[in-house]
Write a protein that holds these residues in place. Structure first.
Motif, short mmCIF file in Angstrom:
data_model
loop_
_atom_site.label_atom_id
_atom_site.label_comp_id
_atom_site.label_asym_id
_atom_site.label_seq_id
_atom_site.Cartn_x
_atom_site.Cartn_y
_atom_site.Cartn_z
N SER A 188 -1.69 41.48 26.84
CA SER A 188 -0.75 41.64 27.95
C SER A 188 -0.08 43.01 27.90
O SER A 188 0.46 43.47 28.92
N ARG A 189 -0.09 43.64 26.73
CA ARG A 189 0.53 44.96 26.59
C ARG A 189 -0.46 46.11 26.83
O ARG A 189 -0.10 47.28 26.68
N LEU A 190 -1.69 45.77 27.20
CA LEU A 190 -2.66 46.82 27.50
C LEU A 190 -2.22 47.63 28.72
O LEU A 190 -1.64 47.09 29.66
N GLU A 191 -2.53 48.90 28.71
CA GLU A 191 -2.21 49.76 29.84
C GLU A 191 -3.27 49.63 30.93
O GLU A 191 -4.42 49.31 30.67
N ASP A 192 -2.86 49.90 32.14
CA ASP A 192 -3.77 49.99 33.29
C ASP A 192 -4.48 48.66 33.57
O ASP A 192 -5.66 48.64 33.90
N ILE A 193 -3.76 47.53 33.42
CA ILE A 193 -4.31 46.24 33.82
C ILE A 193 -3.38 45.64 34.87
O ILE A 193 -2.22 46.04 35.00
N LEU A 194 -3.93 44.69 35.63
CA LEU A 194 -3.14 44.02 36.66
C LEU A 194 -2.38 42.85 36.06
O LEU A 194 -2.89 42.14 35.19
N GLN A 195 -1.16 42.65 36.54
CA GLN A 195 -0.37 41.50 36.10
C GLN A 195 -0.56 40.28 37.01
O GLN A 195 -0.08 39.19 36.70
N GLU A 196 -1.27 40.51 38.11
CA GLU A 196 -1.60 39.42 39.03
C GLU A 196 -3.03 39.61 39.52
O GLU A 196 -3.30 40.59 40.23
N PRO A 197 -3.99 38.76 39.16
CA PRO A 197 -3.87 37.59 38.29
C PRO A 197 -3.45 37.99 36.86
O PRO A 197 -3.85 39.05 36.38
N GLU A 198 -2.70 37.10 36.24
CA GLU A 198 -2.14 37.41 34.92
C GLU A 198 -3.20 37.25 33.83
O GLU A 198 -4.20 36.53 34.02
N PRO A 199 -3.05 37.96 32.70
CA PRO A 199 -4.00 37.83 31.58
C PRO A 199 -4.05 36.38 31.08
O PRO A 199 -3.06 35.63 31.15
N GLN A 200 -5.22 36.00 30.54
CA GLN A 200 -5.42 34.64 30.06
C GLN A 200 -6.19 34.65 28.74
O GLN A 200 -6.98 35.57 28.48
#
Length: 347
Positions: free
Chosen positions: A277-289
């Protein structure tokens, strides 16, 4: 005075003098028309918002430079009353070639203007493939029409020729059935918008790359090994294709990993979810799973998932996640299994 008038009259009655005078007048007319186009019309059309009128005026200006003198030569042949029409046919053919060339240049310039302006203003990418296809078709039609007109001037009967071309075209169509299928499939691909130039796609053969061009017969795809694959349009139209750009460029990144039996599944999911979840340049929606997928023969199989906004980032982000998950499991003392088999010996 009378002698001067007689001399001038005899000069004007001379066919060669008349022809020379007509040609000189055509050169003067060329200069006048070019001046009007350059200093009057071109200045007016440059004030408009569209570039189409600029393209047309420049094309006419170039055409006038050569066509009016050629027309002047054709008219200048009339007083000479030549016994053959060969020079006139030659000049007519030259004039036709000049007009064909000018028409082709206009088609090229207008199509480039369409690609630069209209396509950028619309969300659809259909025109990126359709405009070049229409450009090729119009240019081919202009050339064929020009050739037929020239042949007609040279006394070739166009009617029987068109009939022969029709019969020959039918024979060619039967012989080139596959090629024609590719052509119509290319048009179908462009109109259906299932794929467009610039899309990242995966073929049924598992080859993945970016589409470079959708042509009349084939589609070109560049792989990530910088290899270009030529695909017949008929095969592409009938194949199952994975398009990474539809419905948008975002894509999921998944990394499979496993832990040994006896591990606290909830704790493993919490630890891995926290680091990804702390990775850079990822989307928060959809959230990580982090998902517990399967109880395997020797491991508890899991998968970590995140979303990125562009498919071009998928591979690099997967490598980053894989290394991050491995290091996190090691630092947390969570054992990563390897294939094992228990053998019971009966005595």
């Amino acid at each position: 005075m009378d002698a001067l008038v007689d001399t001038l009259s005899s000069y004007l009655e001379n066919p060669w003098s008349q022809s020379l005078g007509i040609f000189i007048l055509s050169l003067v007319l060329t200069v006048v028309v070019r001046g009007i186009l350059r200093f009057v019309l071109l200045g007016l059309v440059q004030k408009t918002k569209t570039e189409v009128d600029d393209i047309l005026v420049l094309a006419v200006k170039k055409l006038v430079t050569y066509s009016i003198p050629v027309i002047g030569l054709m008219v200048a042949l009339t007083p000479l009353a030549l016994p053959t029409s060969f020079p006139e046919r030659i000049l007519f053919s030259v004039l036709a070639v000049l007009i064909i060339r000018s028409a082709i240049n206009v088609v090229d310039d207008i199509s480039k203007w369409l690609e630069k302006t209209l396509i950028e203003r619309t969300a659809s990418t259909m025109d990126k493939g359709l405009v070049p296809l229409l450009r090729k078709a119009v240019k081919m039609s202009v050339v064929i029409l020009g050739i037929l007109i020239i042949l007609g001037q040279w006394g070739v009967q166009i009617g029987p020729l068109l009939g022969a071309l029709g019969i020959g075209g039918l024979a060619v169509a039967l012989a080139l059935n596959t090629s024609l299928a590719n052509v119509f499939s290319g048009i179908q691909l462009i109109l259906d918008r299932s794929v467009n130039v610039g899309d990242k796609v995966q073929l049924e053969s598992n080859e993945t790359g970016v589409l470079l061009d959708i042509g009349l017969r084939t589609t070109l795809m560049r792989t990530y090994d910088n290899e270009v694959i030529s695909i017949p349009n008929s095969q592409l139209a009938n194949a199952r294709i994975k398009n990474y750009t539809k419905p948008d460029a975002s894509i999921r990144v998944g990394v499979n990993f496993a832990v040994v039996y006896g591990s606290d599944v909830a704790e493993v999911k919490r630890i891995v979810l926290d680091v990804i979840s702390r990775l850079e340049d990822i989307l928060q929606e959809p959230e990580p799973q982090v998902l517990f997928l399967n109880m395997g023969d020797f491991s508890l199989d899991m998968q970590a998932r995140v979303w990125v906004d562009n498919y071009g980032k998928q591979f690099a982000k997967k490598l980053e996640m894989t290394e991050l998950i491995y290091n996190t499991l090691n630092e947390s003392g969570i054992e990563i299994p390897f294939p094992t088999r228990t053998v019971h010996m009966m005595q």
